[in-house]
Design a protein around this motif. Structure first.
Motif, PDB file in Angstrom:
ATOM      1  N   MET A 118       0.832  -1.203   0.000  1.00  0.00           N
ATOM      2  CA  MET A 118       0.000   0.000   0.000  1.00  0.00           C
ATOM      3  C   MET A 118       0.868   1.255   0.000  1.00  0.00           C
ATOM      4  O   MET A 118       0.583   2.228  -0.720  1.00  0.00           O
ATOM      5  N   GLY A 119       1.937   1.239   0.784  1.00  0.00           N
ATOM      6  CA  GLY A 119       2.842   2.380   0.793  1.00  0.00           C
ATOM      7  C   GLY A 119       3.508   2.588  -0.554  1.00  0.00           C
ATOM      8  O   GLY A 119       3.625   3.727  -1.038  1.00  0.00           O
ATOM      9  N   GLY A 120       3.939   1.494  -1.175  1.00  0.00           N
ATOM     10  CA  GLY A 120       4.539   1.596  -2.498  1.00  0.00           C
ATOM     11  C   GLY A 120       3.562   2.113  -3.529  1.00  0.00           C
ATOM     12  O   GLY A 120       3.919   2.911  -4.407  1.00  0.00           O
ATOM     13  N   ALA A 121       2.315   1.674  -3.435  1.00  0.00           N
ATOM     14  CA  ALA A 121       1.301   2.122  -4.376  1.00  0.00           C
ATOM     15  C   ALA A 121       1.026   3.612  -4.211  1.00  0.00           C
ATOM     16  O   ALA A 121       0.831   4.337  -5.195  1.00  0.00           O
ATOM     17  N   LEU A 122       1.007   4.091  -2.969  1.00  0.00           N
ATOM     18  CA  LEU A 122       0.799   5.516  -2.708  1.00  0.00           C
ATOM     19  C   LEU A 122       1.900   6.348  -3.371  1.00  0.00           C
ATOM     20  O   LEU A 122       1.622   7.360  -4.023  1.00  0.00           O
ATOM     21  N   VAL A 123       3.141   5.917  -3.192  1.00  0.00           N
ATOM     22  CA  VAL A 123       4.264   6.632  -3.805  1.00  0.00           C
ATOM     23  C   VAL A 123       4.147   6.605  -5.325  1.00  0.00           C
ATOM     24  O   VAL A 123       4.331   7.637  -6.005  1.00  0.00           O
ATOM     25  N   ALA A 124       3.832   5.436  -5.881  1.00  0.00           N
ATOM     26  CA  ALA A 124       3.715   5.309  -7.336  1.00  0.00           C
ATOM     27  C   ALA A 124       2.613   6.198  -7.891  1.00  0.00           C
ATOM     28  O   ALA A 124       2.794   6.867  -8.923  1.00  0.00           O
ATOM     29  N   PHE A 125       1.467   6.246  -7.219  1.00  0.00           N
ATOM     30  CA  PHE A 125       0.350   7.058  -7.693  1.00  0.00           C
ATOM     31  C   PHE A 125       0.681   8.549  -7.617  1.00  0.00           C
ATOM     32  O   PHE A 125       0.319   9.318  -8.514  1.00  0.00           O
ATOM     33  N   VAL A 126       1.368   8.961  -6.553  1.00  0.00           N
ATOM     34  CA  VAL A 126       1.744  10.372  -6.422  1.00  0.00           C
ATOM     35  C   VAL A 126       2.731  10.760  -7.525  1.00  0.00           C
ATOM     36  O   VAL A 126       2.561  11.787  -8.195  1.00  0.00           O
ATOM     37  N   VAL A 127       3.763   9.938  -7.722  1.00  0.00           N
ATOM     38  CA  VAL A 127       4.770  10.236  -8.752  1.00  0.00           C
ATOM     39  C   VAL A 127       4.126  10.247 -10.145  1.00  0.00           C
ATOM     40  O   VAL A 127       4.351  11.170 -10.945  1.00  0.00           O
TER      41      VAL A 127
END
Length: 503
Positions: free
Chosen positions: A342-351
């Motif tokens: 979930m944390g990785g997905a948050l970073v990916a979506f923001v970038v």
């Protein structure tokens, strides 16, 4: 965790909205640019001339070391298509612009739809929509997609061949081979799709299909080129390897990379974020990892030669589209779970969202610029500029008039009498002594040309550094024998010294 999951969905929705906005503004830009009355982008006229040669039944690869110095360094397929349609429809030169631009833009859109369908079948309908949208509006498409140029048709055939490969057996492998061969015959650099497809099959343990596709495709390309060179187009083989002698220019390459960093980071960073997901996914997903790495490496290496532009990074838009679909599907899946994903997905979506927002700003600016240019051509001043060009077209079309021009648009209307149509490539070849324009030099020396129509002042101290002008060898003679008499519509008119005072 519920809050994080909700935030992921919100970020995913914002990313989708930005992708839709970027694609929409790109399509507005492209729709306007397709109808522009002059060139859509630099050197478009040379491609129209090559299509016209097909329509007129002239050699597509003339012997360029003597006049006319027409050089063709591209595969023949695109020009066969555009020129063939032109011949069947009885098209004018203006019609060829429309046909060629529509072919390129249509290939762009169909390529994005192909990515969307492939992504939708693999990751779901929503991801497919994101994949399609994300492949539209990327920086290299501006200028190159709505113009007469073979890049986008070659890219379309290449990605269709890659997608058609299937398990590497049966009729699908034959179809893939056909499409990949046609891609390479449209633009040589699209041969990378054939190489990558063979590499993918080999990495999947399918050595015999990999060899059959790779060697069979190369044999087919070689056969077509060989037969045409021995029959209808004796200079075809020489033309296809003509770019090999173009020198590397690291200064221009660095400038190009800075431009890509400023407006096209999404082409690299979004696929980069998807690489681990593709590789972990195994099977068909790994194919996209291989294609992305090969496309990125090829674009970086080949763009180092003199005259390269953002079009060398065009096909990375396909990787960005599939990567966006992969990340979108994975991120929404992570929203229903807990843990590091979930944390990785948050970073990916923001970038991804920030990169797409940057691209949306570019799309808005390009659409606005296209609208301003369209309004200009509709204004009295713009109509006056177009009027000047149309007068020059009629002048150039008159076989009794001796005119030398480095304006591709004007030279285009000289048809087979044009001394050259691509000033950039002509200049490089003269400087490298691949072409010796003795006939042009003689006519300048003896003031046979009654008028020079140039896109810059040949008398300027900086003219010899102008890459779209006459080669220094010819510029020196022009400065000695001709004098500037008028500047109009951004063009510089020169007459022989002995006649400069007469109109």
């Amino acid at each position: 965790m519920r809050i994080a999951g909700l935030l992921l969905r919100v970020l995913g929705g914002l990313w989708a909205i930005l992708a839709l906005a970027r694609a929409s503004y790109y399509l507005i830009y492209a729709g306007i640019t397709v109808t522009t009355p002059l060139e859509a982008y630099h050197l478009e006229a040379q491609f129209v001339h090559l299509a016209w040669r097909v329509m007129a039944g002239l050699p597509l690869y003339p012997a360029n070391w003597h006049a006319p110095h027409v050089t063709n360094i591209y595969g023949p397929l695109y020009f066969w298509v555009v020129g063939g349609i032109g011949r069947l429809s009885g098209a004018s030169i203006d019609d060829l612009f429309t046909i060629g631009r529509a072919t390129s833009l249509g290939a762009t859109i169909v390529g994005s739809l192909a990515i969307g369908i492939a992504a939708g079948l693999r990751y779901g309908r929503g991801a497919g929509v994101i994949g399609c949208l994300a492949s539209l509006g990327v920086a290299p498409l501006y200028g190159f997609s709505p113009m007469v140029r073979p890049d986008l048709l070659a890219e379309l055939l290449g990605i269709l061949g890659f997608l058609a490969m299937g398990k590497g057996s049966g009729p699908r492998l034959w179809l893939a081979g056909l499409l990949l061969v046609l891609a390479a015959l449209t633009k040589q650099t699209a041969g990378i799709f054939l190489v990558t497809s063979s590499l993918v099959l080999a990495l999947e343990g399918q050595r015999r299909p990999a060899l059959a596709l790779g060697l069979g495709g190369l044999a087919a390309i070689g056969t077509v080129v060989g037969v045409l060179t021995l029959t209808a187009e004796p200079e075809l083989a020489r033309g296809l390897v003509g770019e090999v002698r173009t020198p590397v220019n690291l200064f221009m390459w660095k400038q190009l990379l800075w431009r890509m960093a400023a407006g096209g980071l999404d082409l690299f960073l979004i696929p980069l974020m998807a690489l681990p997901l593709w590789w972990q996914g195994g099977g068909r997903d790994r194919r996209w990892a291989v294609l992305t790495v090969v496309l990125a490496a090829t674009s970086l290496i080949t763009s180092a030669k003199l005259g390269s532009d953002a079009n060398y990074f065009l096909s990375l838009r396909l990787a960005e589209g599939m990567a966006s679909a992969t990340l979108f599907s994975w991120g929404l899946g992570a929203a229903r779970k807990s843990g590091p994903a979930m944390g990785g997905a948050l970073v990916a979506f923001v970038v991804a969202g920030l990169l797409t927002a940057q691209g949306t700003q570019l799309a808005i600016a390009q659409a606005a610029q296209a609208a301003v240019l369209q309004a200009f051509y509709g204004s009295p001043r713009g109509k006056a500029v177009l009027g000047v060009y149309h007068e020059l077209y009629a002048l150039a079309a008159d076989p009794r008039r001796q005119i030398l021009t480095d304006s591709g648009l004007v030279a285009l209307h000289q048809k087979e009498r044009a001394p050259f149509v691509d000033p950039f490539l002509f200049r490089i070849q003269v400087v490298d002594q691949r072409i010796r324009p003795e006939g042009i030099a003689y006519m300048l020396e003896h003031q046979v040309y009654e008028l020079l129509i140039l896109t810059a002042d040949v008398g300027s101290p900086t003219y010899d550094d102008y890459t779209f002008g006459l080669p220094p060898l010819l510029a020196r003679v022009a400065r000695a024998r001709y004098r500037l008499v008028e500047v109009q519509a951004g063009l510089f008119f020169f007459k022989p010294n002995s006649k400069a005072d007469s109109r």
